[in-house]
Each structure stands twice: as structure tokens, then as C-alpha cells.
Design a protein around this motif. Structure first.
Motif, PDB file in Angstrom:
ATOM      1  N   ASP A 254       0.826  -1.206   0.000  1.00 14.08           N
ATOM      2  CA  ASP A 254       0.000   0.000   0.000  1.00 14.08           C
ATOM      3  C   ASP A 254       0.859   1.254   0.000  1.00 14.08           C
ATOM      4  OD1 ASP A 254       0.834  -0.639   2.592  1.00 14.08           O
ATOM      5  OD2 ASP A 254      -0.931   0.252   3.532  1.00 14.08           O
TER       6      ASP A 254
ATOM      7  N   TYR B 261       1.992   1.681  -3.720  1.00 16.24           N
ATOM      8  CA  TYR B 261       0.954   2.144  -4.649  1.00 16.24           C
ATOM      9  C   TYR B 261       0.513   3.575  -4.343  1.00 16.24           C
ATOM     10  CZ  TYR B 261       0.743  -2.847  -5.713  1.00 16.24           C
ATOM     11  OH  TYR B 261       1.053  -4.136  -6.082  1.00 16.24           O
ATOM     12  N   ASN B 262       0.471   3.929  -3.065  1.00 19.40           N
ATOM     13  CA  ASN B 262       0.111   5.308  -2.708  1.00 19.40           C
ATOM     14  C   ASN B 262       1.125   6.311  -3.259  1.00 19.40           C
ATOM     15  OD1 ASN B 262      -2.173   4.496  -1.302  1.00 19.40           O
ATOM     16  ND2 ASN B 262      -1.126   4.419   0.676  1.00 19.40           N
TER      17      ASN B 262
ATOM     18  N   ALA C 198      -2.921  -5.003   0.035  1.00 18.21           N
ATOM     19  CA  ALA C 198      -2.221  -3.824   0.536  1.00 18.21           C
ATOM     20  C   ALA C 198      -1.248  -4.149   1.657  1.00 18.21           C
ATOM     21  CB  ALA C 198      -3.248  -2.799   1.018  1.00 18.21           C
ATOM     22  N   HIS C 199      -1.564  -5.138   2.480  1.00 20.03           N
ATOM     23  CA  HIS C 199      -0.811  -5.400   3.694  1.00 20.03           C
ATOM     24  C   HIS C 199       0.378  -6.331   3.502  1.00 20.03           C
ATOM     25  CE1 HIS C 199      -3.752  -8.496   3.001  1.00 20.03           C
ATOM     26  NE2 HIS C 199      -3.181  -9.287   3.871  1.00 20.03           N
TER      27      HIS C 199
ATOM     28  N   SER D 297      -4.049   1.060  -5.856  1.00 14.27           N
ATOM     29  CA  SER D 297      -4.196   1.192  -4.394  1.00 14.27           C
ATOM     30  C   SER D 297      -5.566   0.723  -3.927  1.00 14.27           C
ATOM     31  CB  SER D 297      -3.997   2.657  -3.978  1.00 14.27           C
ATOM     32  OG  SER D 297      -2.710   3.112  -4.276  1.00 14.27           O
TER      33      SER D 297
ATOM     34  N   ALA E 254      -5.955  -3.070  -4.122  1.00 12.03           N
ATOM     35  CA  ALA E 254      -5.165  -3.733  -3.084  1.00 12.03           C
ATOM     36  C   ALA E 254      -5.827  -3.601  -1.718  1.00 12.03           C
ATOM     37  CB  ALA E 254      -3.750  -3.155  -3.057  1.00 12.03           C
ATOM     38  N   LYS E 255      -6.455  -2.462  -1.458  1.00 14.55           N
ATOM     39  CA  LYS E 255      -7.182  -2.268  -0.202  1.00 14.55           C
ATOM     40  C   LYS E 255      -8.414  -3.165  -0.141  1.00 14.55           C
ATOM     41  CE  LYS E 255      -5.697   2.545   0.369  1.00 14.55           C
ATOM     42  NZ  LYS E 255      -6.123   3.969   0.257  1.00 14.55           N
TER      43      LYS E 255
END
Length: 491
Positions: free
Chosen positions: A138, A141-142, A157-158, A319, A322-323
Motif C-alpha cells: 500500500d 501504490y500510494n 495492501a498489507h 491502491s 489492493a485495499k
């Protein structure tokens, strides 16, 4: 009297050995604390508790003698050089998402927590992303989404950067671009003697290749330099179906895997899920198209399967997707993962499904579980001249004809861990037997999904395994990482 004396001597000797085994890591923690003040934490401190509880799965939450939290490669080097001389067991953790007990944490040893080494820096001039090994996807991607750039990274994301990349890595964009490790340009790595080296295509090339799939057997990676590519929004999401659609979905996925229909922009994970708490089953298709094309033609067969319980297909960025995967993940439970690979045939999926259904019911009689079986494609091999260690020939096309099967079990009763691991092993054996019966067996075990009892490095093939062993001897001649660290080893 003589017998009592012998028994007393044996008793004293046993507890002396036990104390030595415990005292050494405790003493090492005290000495490390003097060398790295404020960065070594023992049980009872807030920092220790946060590190242990941050592991995604319960079986990974072992209790080390202490946790070391270095802030840069030099502090990692100091810790590793020291530990290589003491003989104490140690582990290195990044995101803490792995399911194999003892791979990223160690009971009564020293755990090096890399999460403070998590800088993400974009070099606009070279379009290179420098990522600390303790970062999660994450964070990556952010950083990249606002620039319409991406890398090959985790779909959740994790997930941590370090273990993911050294295990190969499957991405939203893998059907077109390959394994995530193939987009590594440079690796900063700490060797077991504390030396910091950079491995790339022109320096320490054998180490560079070995790290792309060879896991933690050669050094402690502290930074990855990754090649980025232009990537704006994409189309994707998930569809949830009732169990009445299972046969239709199997046929749809089988057709999707036909060679003539291969679409390099299309990535799919088809999952069948048994919810033991309610004795119900559902299916999900996670669909991602690497272009902002609504209702991509390749995925229409999956979109037409009815009925649907939910549908989140949309245009969004990496992002966001992925979240979404993180939100659907099963955290704070114990888990068992295992995997195998086979060649697609017209009947193999329909033969595997009832095996999984029977396995899920049997496991649920042990304790309440959630069982998920997922089918997805293997990424293509790297281009000639850019090898990794995963064992696929550059002229092969695994993305077109191979299927990766993952089974993952989630449960709360920690006492059932061993029984569920054995049951999962039986399931994988049964799938492999079906593949053999159909002439579809394939010797590849994806390391990032592998169970502790599996041998993914050995399944890369004898030639690759021998090369990896030579690299390990060259860069870790004392075998520190083979003897003092857990995970998948080369022996």
C-alpha cells in the motif's frame, strides 16, 4: 544411592543445557541493546507487544527473546554480524503476512523487525522506485498512483515487499509482465558477515539472480530498486456467486485457459470458499484488466454467470484494488496454506472440486474452519538475459497452460493446527494424483503460497537448486543463514 546420583547428574546436565540454550539469546539481546540503544525490545514492552501482534496470522506470533528494530542497512549489518558469531537462532520479518511458522519469527531467539526500513523513493529521472524491505505494497501504490505509474507488486495492501519479491511475486499485471521479481533492478543486501553489497545485472550477478526466487538463503535484503511502468486506472473487482454456479464457473475458467484465448491484460483468481460456521459454500472471481476497459470481452463469460450475490467491478487504481483485497482477508486467526501446480485439461478442475469439498467437510469436523481453494495462472518466464531462479525456461509459456492451485484454511482453535496441516497435505497429494492420472503433473511449488512441509526451492529443478547452493556457499560460506534462520532452506 549410585542410581540416585546418576539421575541427579543427568537432571542437572539437562537443565544446564536448557539454561544455556535460553541464556545465550537473552545475553545476546543485552549485548545488542548496548550496541543498538533504544532499538532492542523485550517481552513486557509496548514495542515488543506491537511487533508480535502485528503478524497477520496467529501461528506466526512466536515469542522471541527480543525484537530488534533497525533503521537502516548499517544497523542490520551490525545485528547480523553479531548474531552470526553467537550461534543464536534469528529471524527477519517484513510485512509479517507469511503463513509458515518460524519463517519470519523465532521462539526464544532474536527477531529482526524491518518495518522501520520502509522508505519509498521515486527517482523521476530514471523512473526507478527505491523501496525499503520493510515496506508494504500500500505504501508503494500510494506513492505511484498519483504519477500514473506502477510496479509489479502484491495484490493485497498489507503484504510485505521483502518476502514477496524474494519468493517471486504474482501481480495484477503478471500475465503481461511476468513475476514481480523480474522488475527488480538492484538489491541492497546485508551478507551474514555484515558486509553490505549491491547485487544487479553487472555486479554480484549470481547473487542478484539467486535472490529472485531464492528467499532468505543468501543475505538480508534491505532495499529493492524496482523498474516502474506507465499504468493509469484499470478495470477490476470481484463477483460473489452461490454454490449453484460452481460447475458453470469451472467450465468458464477452463475455457479461459484455452491457449487461443490468452489475453495478456487479463488476470483472474477463481476461488471456492466453504464457510464452516454456517455450512455454506460460495465462489468468487477476482477479475483485473490492466486497461480502463469496462466489461472487458475476455471476462464476459464470468460476468454472465448468474445468479450473483455481489459485484464490485469498476474502474479504479491499484491502491484501491489492493485495499479491497485486504478488506476481504482473514486476519487474527490461525491459517494453513499449501499449493501445487498442474497443466490445464478439460476435466481436471471438475475432478478436483469434489476432493476439496470432501476435504473441507472433514476439516470442519475437527474444528470450525473457513476453507478457500483458488485457481490462477502462473506468470510468464523472464526475457532471455534477465533470469530469475524460479526454474521456467525462457521459451516456455506457463501463463497459457499452467494453473496454480492454492488451498488456505482459517480457524481459531490453535490446537487444531497440526491436524489441519496433515489434512491439507492429504488434499495436495490427492490433487497431485489427479494431475498425474491426467498426465498434467507439473513440478512447481510457488514459494509464497507453500506450506512448511513443502520444498519449493527443490522443485525449481536440480540445475537451479545446485546454482543456488553454490551462491549460498560463496556469499555465506559458514552457512549462517542455513543453520540459524528458518524458512525454506537449500539442504
Amino acid at each position: 544411592m549410585a542410581t540416585r546420583t546418576v539421575l541427579l547428574a543427568c537432571f542437572i546436565h539437562f537443565f544446564s543445557l536448557l539454561w544455556q540454550s535460553l541464556a545465550s539469546p537473552i545475553e545476546d539481546c543485552a549485548r545488542l541493546s548496548r550496541s543498538l540503544p533504544g532499538l532492542v525490545f523485550r517481552n513486557g514492552t509496548r514495542e515488543f507487544a506491537e511487533s508480535i501482534t502485528s503478524y497477520f496470522y496467529v501461528q506466526a506470533r512466536l515469542l522471541p527473546a527480543c525484537v530488534v528494530s533497525p533503521r537502516d542497512a548499517e544497523e542490520v549489518a551490525l545485528a547480523v554480524d553479531f548474531l552470526s558469531k553467537t550461534g543464536s537462532p534469528f529471524a527477519v520479518r517484513g510485512g509479517g503476512h507469511g503463513s509458515v511458522t518460524g519463517a519470519a519469527n523465532v521462539a526464544r531467539g532474536i527477531t529482526i523487525d524491518m518495518r522501520s526500513i520502509a522508505d519509498v523513493y521515486l527517482d523521476h529521472g530514471t523512473a526507478t522506485l527505491k523501496v525499503g524491505a520493510g515496506a508494504t505494497w500500500d505504501m508503494v501504490y500510494n506513492r505511484l498512483d498519483p504519477h500514473a505509474l506502477s510496479v509489479l507488486g502484491g495484490r493485497a495492501a498489507h503484504v510485505g515487499v521483502g518476502g514477496y519479491l524474494t519468493g517471486g511475486g504474482i501481480s495484477f499485471f503478471s500475465p503481461q509482465r511476468g513475476f514481480a521479481c523480474d522488475y527488480i533492478i538492484n538489491v541492497q543486501v546485508v551478507l551474514s558477515n555484515g558486509t553490505i553489497v549491491n547485487a544487479n545485472a553487472t555486479h554480484a550477478t549470481d547473487l542478484f539472480i539467486a535472490l529472485k526466487g531464492g528467499s532468505n538463503n543468501f543475505g538480508i535484503v534491505t532495499r529493492f530498486d524496482l523498474r516502474t511502468f506507465r499504468q493509469g486506472d484499470l478495470w477490476g473487482g470481484g463477483i460473489v456467486y452461490p454454490n449453484s454456479t460452481f460447475e458453470k464457473l469451472l467450465g468458464t475458467f477452463t475455457s479461459f485457459k484455452q491457449l487461443e484465448s490468452f489475453d495478456p491484460f487479463a488476470e483472474i483468481e477463481l476461488s471456492f470458499v466453504y464457510l464452516g460456521s454456517s455450512s455454506t459454500s460460495i465462489a468468487t472471481s477476482s477479475l483485473y484488466y490492466a486497461k480502463p476497459v469496462v466489461n472487458a470481452t475476455t471476462f464476459m463469460p464470468f460476468m454472465l454467470v448468474e445468479p450473483q450475490l455481489s459485484n464490485t467491478l469498476r474502474i479504479s487504481n491499484t491502491s484501491d484494488f489492493a485495499k479491497e483485497t485486504l478488506a476481504l482477508s482473514t486476519q487474527n486467526q490461525s491459517s494453513v496454506w499449501a499449493t501445487t501446480t498442474f497443466t490445464m485439461t478439460s476435466t481436471i478442475l471438475s475432478r478436483i472440486l469434489p476432493i476439496w469439498q470432501a476435504s473441507a467437510l472433514a476439516m470442519n469436523r475437527m474444528t470450525t474452519i473457513t476453507s478457500s481453494m483458488t485457481f490462477q495462472s502462473i506468470p510468464p518466464p523472464p526475457p532471455r538475459g534477465m533470469p530469475n531462479s524460479l526454474g521456467f525456461h525462457t521459451k516456455s509459456s506457463p501463463e497459457k497452460n499452467l494453473v496454480l492451485c492454492l488451498i488456505s484454511i482459517f480457524f481459531e482453535d490453535t490446537k487444531s493446527q497440526e491436524d489441519l496441516e496433515l489434512a491439507t497435505k492429504d488434499f495436495i497429494r490427492a490433487v497431485d494424483q489427479v494431475a498425474e492420472d491426467e498426465g498434467a503433473e507439473e513440478l512447481f511449488t510457488y514459494l509464497n503460497y507453500a506450506a512448511g512441509w513443502q520444498n519449493p526451492l527443490h522443485d525449481y529443478g536440480d540445475e537451479v537448486l545446485n546454482d543456488l547452493r553454490k551462491v549460498a556457499i560463496e556469499y555465506d560460506p559458514a552457512g549462517i543463514l542455513q543453520k540459524q534462520m528458518g524458512g525454506f532452506k537449500l539442504s
